[in-house]
Design a protein around this motif. Sequence first.
Motif, short mmCIF file in Angstrom:
data_model
loop_
_atom_site.label_atom_id
_atom_site.label_comp_id
_atom_site.label_asym_id
_atom_site.label_seq_id
_atom_site.Cartn_x
_atom_site.Cartn_y
_atom_site.Cartn_z
N GLU A 120 -29.90 4.96 -14.37
CA GLU A 120 -28.70 4.39 -13.75
C GLU A 120 -28.30 5.18 -12.51
N LEU A 121 -28.39 6.51 -12.60
CA LEU A 121 -28.02 7.35 -11.46
C LEU A 121 -28.97 7.11 -10.28
N THR A 122 -30.24 6.86 -10.60
CA THR A 122 -31.21 6.57 -9.54
C THR A 122 -30.79 5.31 -8.78
N GLU A 123 -30.37 4.31 -9.55
CA GLU A 123 -29.90 3.06 -8.93
C GLU A 123 -28.66 3.31 -8.08
N LYS A 124 -27.79 4.15 -8.62
CA LYS A 124 -26.54 4.45 -7.91
C LYS A 124 -26.83 5.11 -6.56
N ILE A 125 -27.80 6.03 -6.54
CA ILE A 125 -28.15 6.71 -5.29
C ILE A 125 -28.74 5.70 -4.30
N PHE A 126 -29.58 4.80 -4.81
CA PHE A 126 -30.18 3.77 -3.96
C PHE A 126 -29.09 2.90 -3.34
N VAL A 127 -28.13 2.48 -4.19
CA VAL A 127 -27.05 1.60 -3.71
C VAL A 127 -26.20 2.32 -2.67
N SER A 128 -25.82 3.57 -2.95
CA SER A 128 -24.92 4.24 -2.00
C SER A 128 -25.62 4.47 -0.67
N HIS A 129 -26.95 4.70 -0.73
CA HIS A 129 -27.69 4.84 0.52
C HIS A 129 -27.72 3.50 1.28
N SER A 130 -27.91 2.42 0.54
CA SER A 130 -27.93 1.09 1.17
C SER A 130 -26.59 0.78 1.83
N LEU A 131 -25.50 1.13 1.14
CA LEU A 131 -24.17 0.85 1.69
C LEU A 131 -23.92 1.67 2.95
N ARG A 132 -24.36 2.93 2.91
CA ARG A 132 -24.15 3.80 4.08
C ARG A 132 -24.88 3.31 5.31
N SER A 133 -26.03 2.67 5.09
CA SER A 133 -26.79 2.23 6.26
C SER A 133 -26.54 0.76 6.59
N ASN A 134 -25.51 0.16 5.97
CA ASN A 134 -25.19 -1.24 6.22
C ASN A 134 -24.22 -1.35 7.42
N GLN A 135 -24.68 -1.96 8.51
CA GLN A 135 -23.89 -1.99 9.75
C GLN A 135 -22.59 -2.76 9.59
N ARG A 136 -22.66 -3.88 8.87
CA ARG A 136 -21.47 -4.70 8.69
C ARG A 136 -20.38 -3.90 7.94
N THR A 155 -23.76 -4.33 -2.82
CA THR A 155 -24.18 -3.62 -4.02
C THR A 155 -25.09 -4.50 -4.87
N THR A 156 -24.65 -5.75 -5.08
CA THR A 156 -25.47 -6.67 -5.87
C THR A 156 -26.84 -6.86 -5.25
N SER A 157 -26.88 -7.09 -3.94
CA SER A 157 -28.20 -7.36 -3.34
C SER A 157 -29.06 -6.10 -3.29
N ALA A 158 -28.43 -4.91 -3.17
CA ALA A 158 -29.21 -3.67 -3.19
C ALA A 158 -29.85 -3.47 -4.56
N LEU A 159 -29.07 -3.77 -5.64
CA LEU A 159 -29.61 -3.62 -6.99
C LEU A 159 -30.78 -4.58 -7.23
N ILE A 160 -30.63 -5.81 -6.73
CA ILE A 160 -31.71 -6.79 -6.88
C ILE A 160 -32.95 -6.30 -6.14
N ARG A 161 -32.74 -5.79 -4.93
CA ARG A 161 -33.86 -5.29 -4.14
C ARG A 161 -34.54 -4.10 -4.83
N PHE A 162 -33.72 -3.22 -5.39
CA PHE A 162 -34.28 -2.04 -6.08
C PHE A 162 -35.15 -2.47 -7.26
N ARG A 163 -34.63 -3.42 -8.05
CA ARG A 163 -35.40 -3.91 -9.20
C ARG A 163 -36.72 -4.55 -8.75
N GLU A 164 -36.66 -5.29 -7.64
CA GLU A 164 -37.88 -5.92 -7.11
C GLU A 164 -38.92 -4.87 -6.73
#
Length: 229
Positions: free
Chosen positions: A151-167, A214-223
Motif C-alpha cells: 500500500e505504501l508503494t502505491e502511495k509513493i507512486f500516487v504522490s509522485h504522480s500528483l506532484r508532477s501533474n501540471q493541472r 489519484t484514481t487514474s494513477a492507481l489504475i496506471r500503477f496496477r496496469e
Amino acid sequence: AMPTSFNVDTASAGDDICSICYDALSTKRIICLHPCQHRFHRTCIMSWFESRQQFIRRQFTCCLCRTYASRHKDERGQHVPPMLALEVKENERDFADRRLRFEGLVRFWTSINRILESLREDKHRAVLLDKCSEYVEDIDDEMEKLRTRAELTEKIFVSHSLRSNQRINALNENMRTWMETVDQGGRTMDQLMLLEKNLDRASSELRKEKDAATTSALIRFRELCEAEI
Ligand SMILES: [Zn+2]
Ligand SMILES: [Zn+2]
C-alpha cells in the motif's frame, strides 16, 4: 515435528530455541541461514535483516555467528528475500527520494505480491497440518506487514504522480493566490464574502482534480504491475 530439509548434523544443544526471541523454534516458521546453518524464526530473523543497518548495506549477517548469510531458506528450501521496511518513516523517505523511477516501485510491489502468494500457500499448509494458533498468527502478521508495504508503494507512486501533474500544480497556485488575496485585509464585508466564495470554489476544484488524478494513477500503477507479472 522438525522439518527434514535442514541439515540436522549441524544441530547442537539449544538448537531448538530461536536465539532472537528465546522461544521454541517449533512455534513459528523457520529460516535456515547458509552457509552457517543457524536457524531462527522467519519473522525474527527477517526483522533483523530488514533493520536499517542490515538492509541499507545489503550485508545480511547471522545474529549468532556474524557470518555473512548468502541465502536464507524457508522450510521448503525456498530463498526468502528481505524486503525494505517501508513502514519505517526514514526508509519511506529514502525510497521516495532514490527510487522515484516507476520501474523501481513496480518491481518492489510485484516482489511483495509474489511473497504474499507463497504466504497464502504457507497458511493453507499450516491449517492442513493443524499447526498451533501462534504459528498461523505469525503468517498472518507477515502478510499484514507486506500488505502495508504494498500500500505504501502505491502511495509513493500516487504522490509522485500528483506532484508532477501540471493541472494540479496550476490549481494549487490558484488556491495560494486566493488565500493571499483574502488575507490582505482592508476589504468590505461584501468583497470578503465574494473572495471566500472564490476560495471555496478553487479548493473544491483542486480536491476533485486530486481525487481523479489519484484514481487514474492507481489504475496506471496496477496496469504497470500486471504487465510486470
Ligand atoms: Zn524467534
Ligand atoms: Zn550463523
